[in-house]
Design a protein around this motif. Structure first.
Motif, mmCIF file in Angstrom:
data_model
loop_
_atom_site.group_PDB
_atom_site.id
_atom_site.type_symbol
_atom_site.label_atom_id
_atom_site.label_comp_id
_atom_site.label_asym_id
_atom_site.label_seq_id
_atom_site.Cartn_x
_atom_site.Cartn_y
_atom_site.Cartn_z
ATOM 1 N N ILE A 240 -29.509 -10.417 1.880
ATOM 2 C CA ILE A 240 -30.174 -10.022 0.632
ATOM 3 C C ILE A 240 -29.225 -9.179 -0.189
ATOM 4 N N ALA A 241 -29.085 -9.528 -1.462
ATOM 5 C CA ALA A 241 -28.341 -8.714 -2.428
ATOM 6 C C ALA A 241 -29.348 -8.185 -3.437
ATOM 7 N N ILE A 242 -29.447 -6.873 -3.547
ATOM 8 C CA ILE A 242 -30.471 -6.301 -4.401
ATOM 9 C C ILE A 242 -29.885 -5.226 -5.299
ATOM 10 N N GLY A 243 -30.303 -5.244 -6.561
ATOM 11 C CA GLY A 243 -29.905 -4.200 -7.490
ATOM 12 C C GLY A 243 -29.473 -4.661 -8.855
ATOM 13 N N PRO A 244 -28.740 -5.776 -8.998
ATOM 14 C CA PRO A 244 -28.296 -6.169 -10.334
ATOM 15 C C PRO A 244 -29.459 -6.403 -11.297
ATOM 16 N N GLY A 245 -29.564 -5.576 -12.328
ATOM 17 C CA GLY A 245 -30.645 -5.707 -13.296
ATOM 18 C C GLY A 245 -32.017 -5.408 -12.731
ATOM 19 N N LEU A 246 -32.102 -4.723 -11.599
ATOM 20 C CA LEU A 246 -33.393 -4.499 -10.931
ATOM 21 C C LEU A 246 -34.312 -3.575 -11.731
ATOM 22 N N GLY A 247 -33.747 -2.595 -12.396
ATOM 23 C CA GLY A 247 -34.581 -1.609 -13.067
ATOM 24 C C GLY A 247 -35.105 -0.572 -12.084
ATOM 25 N N ARG A 248 -35.967 0.313 -12.583
ATOM 26 C CA ARG A 248 -36.484 1.386 -11.719
ATOM 27 C C ARG A 248 -37.981 1.585 -11.923
ATOM 28 N N ALA B 73 -39.811 -3.952 -0.019
ATOM 29 C CA ALA B 73 -39.982 -5.198 0.722
ATOM 30 C C ALA B 73 -38.652 -5.687 1.290
ATOM 31 N N ALA B 74 -37.580 -5.537 0.521
ATOM 32 C CA ALA B 74 -36.264 -5.944 1.006
ATOM 33 C C ALA B 74 -35.835 -5.107 2.205
ATOM 34 N N LEU B 75 -36.115 -3.815 2.169
ATOM 35 C CA LEU B 75 -35.795 -2.957 3.308
ATOM 36 C C LEU B 75 -36.571 -3.378 4.548
ATOM 37 N N ALA B 76 -37.830 -3.718 4.360
ATOM 38 C CA ALA B 76 -38.684 -4.079 5.487
ATOM 39 C C ALA B 76 -38.332 -5.430 6.088
ATOM 40 N N ALA B 77 -37.600 -6.276 5.353
ATOM 41 C CA ALA B 77 -37.283 -7.625 5.824
ATOM 42 C C ALA B 77 -36.264 -7.624 6.956
ATOM 43 N N ARG B 78 -35.561 -6.520 7.142
ATOM 44 C CA ARG B 78 -34.580 -6.385 8.220
ATOM 45 C C ARG B 78 -33.509 -7.474 8.165
ATOM 46 N N ARG B 79 -32.977 -7.704 6.991
ATOM 47 C CA ARG B 79 -31.847 -8.597 6.811
ATOM 48 C C ARG B 79 -30.643 -7.768 6.384
ATOM 49 N N PRO B 80 -29.431 -8.246 6.644
ATOM 50 C CA PRO B 80 -28.261 -7.547 6.097
ATOM 51 C C PRO B 80 -28.374 -7.456 4.575
ATOM 52 N N LEU B 81 -27.980 -6.321 4.039
ATOM 53 C CA LEU B 81 -28.171 -6.047 2.616
ATOM 54 C C LEU B 81 -26.854 -5.714 1.922
ATOM 55 N N VAL B 82 -26.752 -6.145 0.666
ATOM 56 C CA VAL B 82 -25.745 -5.619 -0.253
ATOM 57 C C VAL B 82 -26.535 -4.895 -1.335
ATOM 58 N N VAL B 83 -26.273 -3.600 -1.494
ATOM 59 C CA VAL B 83 -27.092 -2.745 -2.356
ATOM 60 C C VAL B 83 -26.242 -2.234 -3.516
ATOM 61 N N ASP B 84 -26.727 -2.476 -4.734
ATOM 62 C CA ASP B 84 -25.944 -2.129 -5.919
ATOM 63 C C ASP B 84 -26.865 -1.593 -7.007
ATOM 64 N N ALA B 85 -26.242 -1.001 -8.009
ATOM 65 C CA ALA B 85 -26.887 -0.683 -9.284
ATOM 66 C C ALA B 85 -28.198 0.101 -9.112
ATOM 67 N N ASP B 86 -29.280 -0.390 -9.714
ATOM 68 C CA ASP B 86 -30.542 0.358 -9.699
ATOM 69 C C ASP B 86 -31.074 0.580 -8.291
ATOM 70 N N ALA B 87 -30.789 -0.337 -7.379
ATOM 71 C CA ALA B 87 -31.251 -0.142 -5.998
ATOM 72 C C ALA B 87 -30.612 1.094 -5.381
#
Length: 468
Positions: A291-299, A309-323
């Motif tokens: 999962i890559a989360i954050g680009p244009g995500l907003g707050r 939900a992404a945190l709870a999914a227990r998948r490897p993450l790439v976290v950027d920007a608003d995340a």
């Protein structure tokens, strides 16, 4: 086992060789020397240049009575050879090349007084400058300008490359960096503890081996990009396309409904889905391998729900920007993610000021990794990658100022996620991704740095991700 005088002679000869190679037409040389060993190297350069028929003057900074040891020995040799040695009083008007041998690597406080005046005079002279070991005034460890720093056309660095040459203000001050080990035996390096590793795409590309003929898309992972809040669909689309271009097998994009048609029209290979909340996101989370989360995500509330939900999914993450800002609000630690903050986001994560990050980028990267786990990419000039010990921090010296434009970080997020989906571990996905992204930026900048767009990098990714 090499005498100090011999090392100084080798260093001075190496610097003089660079001077001749880069400025073969130069005839008048001004060598600015300090009172330490860096100044001693400068006296060797001066002596060799004079012996080669050049007009040379040595301009002394600091009290010459403080010269000791090998530096004093080489100053005496310069005088015995009939060389001109006088206190600094400005750069001679007819100078062709300046040699900076003033301060060296041991600087720990801001430059002031006559030293600052000399540095400013070098920069204002309009003449090219060759810095010996490191530009005077540049912190060798952090790359921060200590009040004033020489902006050299080239730097010849000895025995070990200094981290400060490649991050923060270092690239602006150092110019072209040339390394000379001065014949130091290999066993010396083998027994040394590295402060950092320098990343290079030609070496990192070895992580991308040719694919087997009997391959299918399932072998190369399924990236889910989550982002693209109202009016921010471009960021998420850039990340998704970058993940495809570096070889991700499948890429889905969870975004606001208003962006679906535009993404499908521009890049139908992206499996774009309208997501209005957690319920519509869950099927996509189950299918994803990364999962890559954050680009244009907003707050807003939508962003916060998808983040949880992404945190709870227990998948490897790439976290950027608003995340990253959502993470800063409720910090937690994981070993299966890669965080990609720029200095402002890093400051929010560490609860410090923006200036504190750039004052010690390597320390900030270490601090982020220790607090949040996983691997951390601190973006900027000389991006820093910090992973769990015992791996030392790494610095990517590629890239260019044209990459200081919107969307570049979104492309990096997609690049790293695509590599992670193909089986690279947390550390190598971050390091390889940063180098691939920088190499794409440099390739795209062949037509000029100003006006470089994030989308221009995507056109370069495919060729680079398939090394010959």
């Amino acid at each position: 086992g090499i005498a100090g005088d011999e090392l100084m002679e080798r260093a001075g000869r190496s610097a003089f060789d660079q001077l001749q190679r880069r400025w073969p037409e130069a005839h008048r040389v001004a060598v600015l020397t300090g009172t330490g060993n860096n100044g001693g190297d400068g006296f060797v350069v001066a002596r060799l240049a004079r012996a080669a028929g050049l007009e040379v003057c040595v301009l002394q900074l600091g009290d010459r009575v403080r010269l000791r040891g090998d530096a004093l020995l080489n100053a005496e040799r310069w005088v015995e050879a009939g060389g001109i040695w006088q206190p600094f009083d400005g750069i001679p008007a007819n100078t062709d090349v300046i040699v900076d041998a003033m301060l060296g690597t041991g600087l720990q406080r801001d430059v002031g007084g006559n030293w600052a005046g000399a540095i400013d005079a070098v920069n204002a002279s309009g003449r090219p400058c060759l810095a010996i070991d490191i530009p005077s005034g540049l912190n060798a460890d952090t790359g921060v300008v200590m009040g004033h720093a020489v902006r050299a056309a080239a730097t010849v660095s000895f025995i070990g490359l200094k981290l400060g040459l490649f991050t923060a203000d270092g690239p602006d001050c150092a110019g072209d960096v040339v390394f000379d080990g001065l014949g130091v035996p290999a066993q010396v390096y083998a027994s040394s503890v590295l402060s950092a590793r320098r990343l290079d795409w030609s070496k990192q590309s070895t992580h991308l081996a040719p694919r087997r003929r009997n391959s299918h898309k399932g072998h190369f992972g399924h990236v889910l990009v989550i982002g693209g809040n109202h009016g921010l669909g471009g960021a998420a689309r850039l990340a998704a396309e970058a993940a495809l271009r570096v070889g991700g097998g499948l890429v889905s994009l969870a975004t606001r409904a208003q962006h679906v048609a535009a993404v499908l029209a521009a890049r139908p290979e992206i499996m774009v889905r309208a997501v209005d909340g957690v319920d519509s996101l869950q099927p996509l989370l189950r299918q994803a391998s990364v999962i890559a989360i954050g680009p244009g995500l907003g707050r807003d509330r939508w962003a916060d729900e998808l983040w949880r939900a992404a945190l709870a999914a227990r998948r490897p993450l790439v976290v950027d920007a608003d995340a990253l800002h959502l993470l800063a609000a409720e910090p937690l630690r994981r070993d299966d993610w890669i965080l990609t903050p720029h200095p402002g986001e890093a400051a929010a994560l560490l609860g410090v000021g923006h200036a504190d990050i750039n004052t010690d980028r390597i320390g900030a990267g270490r601090g982020l990794q220790q607090r949040f786990g996983g691997s951390v990419v601190l973006k900027g000039a000389g991006s820093i990658v910090c992973s769990a010990e015992p791996s030392p921090p790494a610095v990517c010296s590629a890239g260019n100022p044209g990459m200081a434009s919107g969307g570049m970080g979104d492309v990096l997020t997609g690049v790293i996620a695509g590599l992670l989906a193909q089986g690279l571990d947390i550390r190598h996905a971050g390091e390889c991704g940063v180098c691939l992204h920088a190499a794409a930026g440099d390739a795209a900048a062949a037509a000029g740095e100003r006006g470089l767009l994030a989308g221009d990098l995507i056109a370069q990714l495919r060729g680079l991700a398939n090394p010959r």
